[in-house]
Design a protein around this motif. Structure first.
Motif, PDB file in Angstrom:
ATOM      1  N   UNK A   1      39.528  52.085  46.797  1.00 14.19           N
ATOM      2  CA  UNK A   1      38.131  52.476  46.920  1.00 14.19           C
ATOM      3  C   UNK A   1      37.547  52.550  45.505  1.00 14.19           C
ATOM      4  N   UNK A   2      36.354  52.001  45.313  1.00 13.44           N
ATOM      5  CA  UNK A   2      35.742  52.035  43.973  1.00 13.44           C
ATOM      6  C   UNK A   2      34.457  52.843  44.002  1.00 13.44           C
ATOM      7  N   UNK A   3      34.292  53.718  43.016  1.00 12.62           N
ATOM      8  CA  UNK A   3      33.117  54.591  42.906  1.00 12.62           C
ATOM      9  C   UNK A   3      32.312  54.158  41.677  1.00 12.62           C
ATOM     10  N   UNK A   4      31.140  53.597  41.920  1.00 13.94           N
ATOM     11  CA  UNK A   4      30.296  53.088  40.837  1.00 13.94           C
ATOM     12  C   UNK A   4      29.249  54.122  40.461  1.00 13.94           C
ATOM     13  N   UNK A   5      28.994  54.237  39.168  1.00 13.28           N
ATOM     14  CA  UNK A   5      27.893  55.068  38.694  1.00 13.28           C
ATOM     15  C   UNK A   5      27.284  54.406  37.455  1.00 13.28           C
ATOM     16  N   UNK A   6      26.269  55.031  36.844  1.00 15.12           N
ATOM     17  CA  UNK A   6      25.631  54.445  35.661  1.00 15.12           C
ATOM     18  C   UNK A   6      24.497  53.499  36.036  1.00 15.12           C
ATOM     19  N   UNK A   7      23.726  53.117  35.030  1.00  5.82           N
ATOM     20  CA  UNK A   7      22.505  52.335  35.222  1.00  5.82           C
ATOM     21  C   UNK A   7      22.689  51.030  35.982  1.00  5.82           C
ATOM     22  N   UNK A   8      23.809  50.334  35.748  1.00  2.43           N
ATOM     23  CA  UNK A   8      24.063  49.073  36.456  1.00  2.43           C
ATOM     24  C   UNK A   8      25.059  49.249  37.598  1.00  2.43           C
ATOM     25  N   UNK A   9      25.386  50.507  37.912  1.00  3.92           N
ATOM     26  CA  UNK A   9      26.388  50.777  38.941  1.00  3.92           C
ATOM     27  C   UNK A   9      25.984  50.281  40.317  1.00  3.92           C
ATOM     28  N   UNK A  10      24.730  50.494  40.679  1.00  2.00           N
ATOM     29  CA  UNK A  10      24.235  50.098  41.998  1.00  2.00           C
ATOM     30  C   UNK A  10      24.321  48.577  42.162  1.00  2.00           C
ATOM     31  N   UNK A  11      23.871  47.867  41.134  1.00  2.58           N
ATOM     32  CA  UNK A  11      23.902  46.396  41.145  1.00  2.58           C
ATOM     33  C   UNK A  11      25.334  45.888  41.337  1.00  2.58           C
ATOM     34  N   UNK A  12      26.268  46.443  40.560  1.00  7.59           N
ATOM     35  CA  UNK A  12      27.658  45.960  40.618  1.00  7.59           C
ATOM     36  C   UNK A  12      28.349  46.372  41.919  1.00  7.59           C
ATOM     37  N   UNK A  13      28.040  47.572  42.423  1.00  6.94           N
ATOM     38  CA  UNK A  13      28.678  48.054  43.660  1.00  6.94           C
ATOM     39  C   UNK A  13      28.413  47.099  44.829  1.00  6.94           C
ATOM     40  N   UNK A  14      27.234  46.455  44.816  1.00  5.87           N
ATOM     41  CA  UNK A  14      26.858  45.538  45.897  1.00  5.87           C
ATOM     42  C   UNK A  14      27.837  44.389  46.096  1.00  5.87           C
ATOM     43  N   UNK A  15      28.625  44.073  45.042  1.00  7.10           N
ATOM     44  CA  UNK A  15      29.558  42.952  45.133  1.00  7.10           C
ATOM     45  C   UNK A  15      30.887  43.361  45.776  1.00  7.10           C
ATOM     46  N   UNK A  16      31.039  44.655  46.092  1.00  3.67           N
ATOM     47  CA  UNK A  16      32.338  45.142  46.576  1.00  3.67           C
ATOM     48  C   UNK A  16      32.198  45.835  47.938  1.00  3.67           C
ATOM     49  N   UNK A  17      32.909  45.299  48.936  1.00  3.99           N
ATOM     50  CA  UNK A  17      32.855  45.912  50.273  1.00  3.99           C
ATOM     51  C   UNK A  17      33.523  47.291  50.234  1.00  3.99           C
ATOM     52  N   UNK A  18      34.467  47.483  49.306  1.00  5.42           N
ATOM     53  CA  UNK A  18      35.134  48.777  49.145  1.00  5.42           C
ATOM     54  C   UNK A  18      34.513  49.589  48.001  1.00  5.42           C
ATOM     55  N   UNK A  19      33.253  49.276  47.667  1.00  2.00           N
ATOM     56  CA  UNK A  19      32.564  49.959  46.567  1.00  2.00           C
ATOM     57  C   UNK A  19      31.469  50.883  47.066  1.00  2.00           C
ATOM     58  N   UNK A  20      31.396  52.063  46.465  1.00  2.00           N
ATOM     59  CA  UNK A  20      30.346  53.034  46.787  1.00  2.00           C
ATOM     60  C   UNK A  20      29.569  53.322  45.510  1.00  2.00           C
ATOM     61  N   UNK A  21      28.262  53.495  45.609  1.00  2.00           N
ATOM     62  CA  UNK A  21      27.479  53.902  44.444  1.00  2.00           C
ATOM     63  C   UNK A  21      27.190  55.387  44.533  1.00  2.00           C
ATOM     64  N   UNK A  22      27.492  56.104  43.463  1.00  2.00           N
ATOM     65  CA  UNK A  22      27.167  57.529  43.391  1.00  2.00           C
ATOM     66  C   UNK A  22      26.614  57.820  41.996  1.00  2.00           C
ATOM     67  N   UNK A  23      25.305  57.852  41.900  1.00  4.33           N
ATOM     68  CA  UNK A  23      24.645  58.062  40.608  1.00  4.33           C
ATOM     69  C   UNK A  23      24.903  59.438  40.029  1.00  4.33           C
ATOM     70  N   UNK A  24      25.466  60.333  40.830  1.00  6.16           N
ATOM     71  CA  UNK A  24      25.673  61.721  40.390  1.00  6.16           C
ATOM     72  C   UNK A  24      27.136  62.039  40.076  1.00  6.16           C
ATOM     73  N   UNK A  25      27.974  61.012  39.975  1.00  6.54           N
ATOM     74  CA  UNK A  25      29.422  61.224  39.834  1.00  6.54           C
ATOM     75  C   UNK A  25      29.763  62.147  38.654  1.00  6.54           C
ATOM     76  N   UNK A  26      29.140  61.910  37.505  1.00  7.63           N
ATOM     77  CA  UNK A  26      29.408  62.726  36.310  1.00  7.63           C
ATOM     78  C   UNK A  26      28.996  64.178  36.573  1.00  7.63           C
TER      79      UNK A  26
END
Lengths: 208, 208
Positions: free
Chosen positions: A173-198
């Motif tokens: 499972x991959x947890x994306x965050x940061x300014x480009x996190x949302x964009x990159x998460x879209x390429x992964x079916x096992x990817x989640x975007x969480x802008x508040x991770x930190x």
């Protein structure tokens, strides 16, 4: 309670589920919003000083950001994002000025990798040659070979970043965050975007 | 006859199988070696002017560098390297200030990709943060996860470049050239290093 994640470029704030970002030189305009107890982590001493000018009582959370890891010199923002998983296993991808990729196994940090951030690639190309000073086309079709410079640059950046992420993430499972996190998460079916991770990591440490 | 490949950083010379490189500001010290007919290609107008100061009769080979391709704005150095395959199929990897990757099928150019050069990655990291201003460890073990910053940077750069090259090369024969060409070719069983690929292309055009 206000949380502040001081990055290489911006200061990111969190208050009762609301977030905002601010450049260090613009902190004065956010002074009103900084009333209350402030806890911060920082990878940028200059920006820390800028914050302390307005909130001299702000508390550095760094001493409390403890992560089981053999990694020497792991940045406090990466520690916070990893703690934001709250014990879950997976890969933390923080895509900001740099792209950091950290592997977590039930609260233990296994190691990590650093790539330039997407904007940093564009800056690197610009430094190499005027001919490469073009906006990267990050919407390029990765299934066909580029036949124009903006596509060739976009393909190089996007494909190299995605292949490295795929290699490190695998079936995890991959947890994306940061300014480009949302964009990159879209390429992964096992990817989640969480802008508040930190911030989740900071809240966990505060027991909040 | 002297051939000159004018790159983003250096001028590369070829004479009777011998090669040497020179910064534009140091051309005066190479003046003696520039006696004879000079043919050049260039991606750097300032360095071209520097050469023409010493060899006003030097001939620009660009108009003769013709390659069947749909690519708009393909640099003359990339055309020369592709022509250096002399009709063979394969992937041309020129690893210099930038890393260009071009696919050739029996004399036809199918498209290409651009990545930053290895040194350019280090420069990009330095621009992001002082904490990332470290020499990349490009001898890092890609089979284990990095646990130090220099390794994390080296892994990110090397793994992302190699995965992209593997993706584009596949089972094809790959021809590496440029300053980091030898280093990168070592990772590919189907990779050959030819430091003279661009000059072979220029010689082919000259019928020499």
């Amino acid at each position: 309670m206000i949380l502040c994640d001081i990055g290489n470029t911006l200061l990111h704030f969190y208050k009762e589920g609301r977030v905002w970002a601010c450049a260090p030189q613009n902190l004065a305009t956010h002074k009103e919003a900084l009333q209350g107890e402030v806890f911060y982590i920082s990878v940028n001493p200059e920006s820390t000083n800028a914050l302390l000018e307005f909130c001299s009582s702000a508390t550095d959370l760094a001493p409390k950001m403890q992560l089981e890891s053999k990694y020497e010199g792991l940045g406090v923002d990466r520690i916070a994002a990893c703690l934001g998983l709250c014990g879950k296993s997976g890969v933390v991808v923080d895509a900001g000025s740099a792209i950091t990729i950290d592997l977590m196994d039930h609260g233990t940090h296994l190691g990590g990798v650093i790539l330039p951030g997407l904007a940093s690639y564009a800056h690197a190309f610009k430094s190499i040659s005027k001919a490469l000073d073009l906006p990267l086309n990050l919407r390029v079709d990765l299934k066909s070979l580029p036949n124009a410079t903006a596509d060739a640059l976009g393909y190089g950046v996007l494909q190299s970043v995605l292949l490295t992420l795929q290699h490190l993430i695998g079936e995890r499972r991959a947890y994306f965050t940061g300014g480009d996190g949302k964009f990159l998460a879209n390429f992964f079916s096992n990817g989640l975007y969480d802008g508040l991770l930190v911030f989740h990591g900071m809240l966990a440490v505060l027991g909040a």
